[in-house]
Scaffold this motif. Structure first.
Motif, PDB file in Angstrom:
ATOM      1  N   ALA A 124     -81.032 -47.793  12.197  1.00  0.00           N
ATOM      2  CA  ALA A 124     -80.967 -49.268  12.188  1.00  0.00           C
ATOM      3  C   ALA A 124     -81.419 -49.834  13.536  1.00  0.00           C
ATOM      4  N   LEU A 125     -81.292 -49.000  14.581  1.00  0.00           N
ATOM      5  CA  LEU A 125     -81.660 -49.456  15.925  1.00  0.00           C
ATOM      6  C   LEU A 125     -83.082 -49.024  16.295  1.00  0.00           C
ATOM      7  N   GLY A 126     -83.860 -48.615  15.265  1.00  0.00           N
ATOM      8  CA  GLY A 126     -85.277 -48.344  15.509  1.00  0.00           C
ATOM      9  C   GLY A 126     -85.648 -46.888  15.576  1.00  0.00           C
ATOM     10  N   GLY A 127     -84.676 -45.979  15.380  1.00  0.00           N
ATOM     11  CA  GLY A 127     -84.993 -44.543  15.480  1.00  0.00           C
ATOM     12  C   GLY A 127     -84.897 -44.052  16.912  1.00  0.00           C
ATOM     13  N   LEU A 128     -84.941 -42.729  17.057  1.00  0.00           N
ATOM     14  CA  LEU A 128     -84.709 -42.089  18.352  1.00  0.00           C
ATOM     15  C   LEU A 128     -85.613 -42.643  19.461  1.00  0.00           C
ATOM     16  N   HIS A 129     -86.916 -42.824  19.166  1.00  0.00           N
ATOM     17  CA  HIS A 129     -87.847 -43.245  20.217  1.00  0.00           C
ATOM     18  C   HIS A 129     -87.409 -44.571  20.829  1.00  0.00           C
ATOM     19  N   ARG A 130     -87.093 -45.544  19.968  1.00  0.00           N
ATOM     20  CA  ARG A 130     -86.692 -46.879  20.438  1.00  0.00           C
ATOM     21  C   ARG A 130     -85.281 -46.827  21.023  1.00  0.00           C
ATOM     22  N   PHE A 131     -84.407 -46.134  20.287  1.00  0.00           N
ATOM     23  CA  PHE A 131     -82.983 -46.084  20.657  1.00  0.00           C
ATOM     24  C   PHE A 131     -82.803 -45.469  22.049  1.00  0.00           C
ATOM     25  N   ALA A 132     -83.531 -44.370  22.308  1.00  0.00           N
ATOM     26  CA  ALA A 132     -83.314 -43.614  23.553  1.00  0.00           C
ATOM     27  C   ALA A 132     -84.394 -43.876  24.592  1.00  0.00           C
ATOM     28  N   GLY A 133     -85.332 -44.778  24.268  1.00  0.00           N
ATOM     29  CA  GLY A 133     -86.319 -45.177  25.291  1.00  0.00           C
ATOM     30  C   GLY A 133     -87.305 -44.095  25.662  1.00  0.00           C
ATOM     31  N   TRP A 134     -87.600 -43.189  24.727  1.00  0.00           N
ATOM     32  CA  TRP A 134     -88.617 -42.157  25.002  1.00  0.00           C
ATOM     33  C   TRP A 134     -89.720 -42.304  23.956  1.00  0.00           C
ATOM     34  N   ASP A 135     -90.929 -42.694  24.370  1.00  0.00           N
ATOM     35  CA  ASP A 135     -91.988 -42.975  23.385  1.00  0.00           C
ATOM     36  C   ASP A 135     -92.899 -41.773  23.149  1.00  0.00           C
ATOM     37  N   GLY A 136     -92.580 -40.657  23.793  1.00  0.00           N
ATOM     38  CA  GLY A 136     -93.316 -39.421  23.514  1.00  0.00           C
ATOM     39  C   GLY A 136     -92.689 -38.715  22.324  1.00  0.00           C
ATOM     40  N   PRO A 137     -93.177 -37.519  21.963  1.00  0.00           N
ATOM     41  CA  PRO A 137     -92.624 -36.813  20.811  1.00  0.00           C
ATOM     42  C   PRO A 137     -91.179 -36.360  21.025  1.00  0.00           C
ATOM     43  N   TRP A 138     -90.414 -36.408  19.945  1.00  0.00           N
ATOM     44  CA  TRP A 138     -89.054 -35.853  19.886  1.00  0.00           C
ATOM     45  C   TRP A 138     -89.049 -34.687  18.908  1.00  0.00           C
ATOM     46  N   LEU A 139     -88.171 -33.714  19.166  1.00  0.00           N
ATOM     47  CA  LEU A 139     -87.873 -32.646  18.212  1.00  0.00           C
ATOM     48  C   LEU A 139     -86.365 -32.669  17.986  1.00  0.00           C
ATOM     49  N   THR A 140     -85.949 -32.554  16.725  1.00  0.00           N
ATOM     50  CA  THR A 140     -84.515 -32.427  16.457  1.00  0.00           C
ATOM     51  C   THR A 140     -84.246 -31.069  15.815  1.00  0.00           C
ATOM     52  N   ASP A 141     -83.180 -30.441  16.278  1.00  0.00           N
ATOM     53  CA  ASP A 141     -82.760 -29.208  15.638  1.00  0.00           C
ATOM     54  C   ASP A 141     -81.991 -29.578  14.376  1.00  0.00           C
ATOM     55  N   SER A 142     -81.807 -28.603  13.492  1.00  0.00           N
ATOM     56  CA  SER A 142     -81.325 -28.933  12.136  1.00  0.00           C
ATOM     57  C   SER A 142     -79.801 -29.012  12.030  1.00  0.00           C
ATOM     58  N   GLY A 143     -79.113 -28.562  13.075  1.00  0.00           N
ATOM     59  CA  GLY A 143     -77.664 -28.718  13.076  1.00  0.00           C
ATOM     60  C   GLY A 143     -76.887 -27.455  12.805  1.00  0.00           C
ATOM     61  N   GLY A 144     -77.511 -26.509  12.114  1.00  0.00           N
ATOM     62  CA  GLY A 144     -76.788 -25.292  11.755  1.00  0.00           C
ATOM     63  C   GLY A 144     -76.342 -24.501  12.966  1.00  0.00           C
ATOM     64  N   PHE A 145     -77.226 -24.405  13.939  1.00  0.00           N
ATOM     65  CA  PHE A 145     -76.917 -23.596  15.129  1.00  0.00           C
ATOM     66  C   PHE A 145     -75.724 -24.174  15.877  1.00  0.00           C
ATOM     67  N   GLN A 146     -75.740 -25.523  16.032  1.00  0.00           N
ATOM     68  CA  GLN A 146     -74.667 -26.151  16.796  1.00  0.00           C
ATOM     69  C   GLN A 146     -73.339 -26.041  16.044  1.00  0.00           C
TER      70      GLN A 146
END
Ligand SMILES: CCCSCc1cc(N)cc2c(=O)[nH]c(N)nc12
Length: 371
Positions: free
Chosen positions: A75-97
């Motif tokens: 709702a806040l624009g996705g990771l790039h907008r939300f966290a102020g990083w306009d380069g590529p992001w990678l997200t891990d899938s959660g299982g490892f954590q």
């Protein structure tokens, strides 16, 4: 046109320089990805990460699911907008954590049920839900939902686990809806050569934009890990990026780049920085050591980072002892710049066809003498 083109620009032995196109810009590989677990690389501003050469940042689906929640980030624009990083992001899938952080309650064919490390609430993660979360977060690279088996695991457990991860990969792929995200499969198999080869080959049956080497850097020895890396890159296709998950010691990057690995991530540089240590060509110096309290030199002679250009070891040693935030910030900044300079020099050596000499020079300086 494919939003995730990967082209090999140069080779030196098995090492290669790649150009990876993403919807948020082109990046050069091999590269190191700083980990921004909760959407921030601890203590560092996005503008400073850009200035030191960071290209891709990582975030954790597990953590962002628990707080602030994917719907809020979307709702806040996705990771790039939300966290102020306009380069590529990678997200891990959660299982490892889940398996390393959450209180895992159950793992079965459907997925995992875990107790939140924040409030103890029960949460279910499935391949379908992991992909939906990563789509809401809006990263450029997303990871299939996998199980990273504990180390050590029996061959029987490793085999059953990798087969389930392959079924979860199929479900992850079916659940994917966004063409502007690249789904990477994750090969498993632990340190069992036959199972590692089986998992890698079966993962390749899925035509994906990239492949991760999972299940390593989980406590095994380097003598166990590197044969698995070598085996993996022998099987993985030349034309796709290879991502070795969780590897971040300088000497391990140099060895793995020489085996044809393109992408790396680890909390090591920022975590060891927060704990008061600086990466240097000879290894690591711990600024808590009294010997640095009157040392006027920079952390590393010749480093172009703000910490090395502005402050002495003495000042940073003072900050660390005084438990000033700035100590961990300056050390994290330097340590990330150290790894980015290492991969920059590696790319140049590959372009010159001299990666072997580069790796030898690195090893002589790293292991040739005591600090
Ligand atoms: C943001 C952190 C990314 S890397 C985490 C990680 C690290 C290591 N060492 C292994 C794995 C693995 O096998 N699977 C998955 N999903 N993640 C892994």
């Amino acid at each position: 046109m494919d939003p995730f083109r990967f082209t090999i620009q140069a080779r030196s032995g098995r090492a290669r320089v790649g150009l990876l196109t993403t919807p948020h810009g082109r990046v050069e590989t091999p590269l190191f990805m700083p980990v921004g677990t909760q959407g921030s690389v601890k203590g560092l501003l996005p503008k400073d990460l850009k200035a030191i050469g960071s290209q891709v940042l990582l975030a954790n689906t597990y953590h962002l699911l628990l707080r602030p929640g994917p719907e809020r980030v979307q709702a806040l624009g996705g990771l790039h907008r939300f966290a102020g990083w306009d380069g590529p992001w990678l997200t891990d899938s959660g299982g490892f954590q889940v398996m390393s952080l959450g209180h895992l309650r159950r793992i079965d064919e459907e997925g995992v049920v875990f107790q939140s490390h924040l409030d103890g609430s029960l949460i279910r993660l499935t391949p379908e839900r992991s992909i939906a979360i990563q789509e809401a977060l809006g990263a450029d690279f997303i990871m299939a939902f996998d199980e990273c088996p504990p180390y050590p695991s029996s061959p029987e457990y490793l085999k059953a686990s990798l087969e389930r991860t392959l079924r979860w990969l199929e479900r992850s792929l079916k659940a994917k809806t966004r063409p502007d995200q690249a789904l990477f499969g994750i090969a498993q198999g632990g340190t069992d050569a036959g199972l590692r080869a089986l998992s890698t080959r079966e993962t390749l049956r899925f035509d994906l934009p990239g492949y991760a080497i999972g299940g390593l850097a989980v406590g095994e020895t380097k003598e166990e890990m590197f044969p698995m890396v070598a085996l993996s890159t022998e099987i993985l296709p030349e034309a796709k990026p290879r991502y070795l998950m969780g590897v971040g010691h300088p000497e391990d990057l140099v060895a793995a780049m020489g085996l044809g690995v393109d992408l790396f991530d680890s909390v090591y540089p920022t975590r060891t920085g927060r704990f008061g240590s600086a990466l240097v060509p000879e290894g690591r110096i711990n600024l808590k050591n009294a010997q640095y309290l009157e040392d006027k030199r920079p952390l590393e002679e010749g480093c172009d980072c703000y910490a090395c250009q502005t402050f002495s070891r003495a000042y940073i040693a003072h900050l660390v002892r005084a438990e000033e935030m700035l100590g961990g910030i300056l050390l994290s900044l330097h340590n990330l710049r150290f790894l980015h300079r290492l991969t920059e020099r590696a790319r140049e050596a590959i372009r010159q066809g001299s990666y072997g000499a580069f790796a030898r020079e690195f090893a002589e300086r790293r292991f040739g003498k005591e600090i």
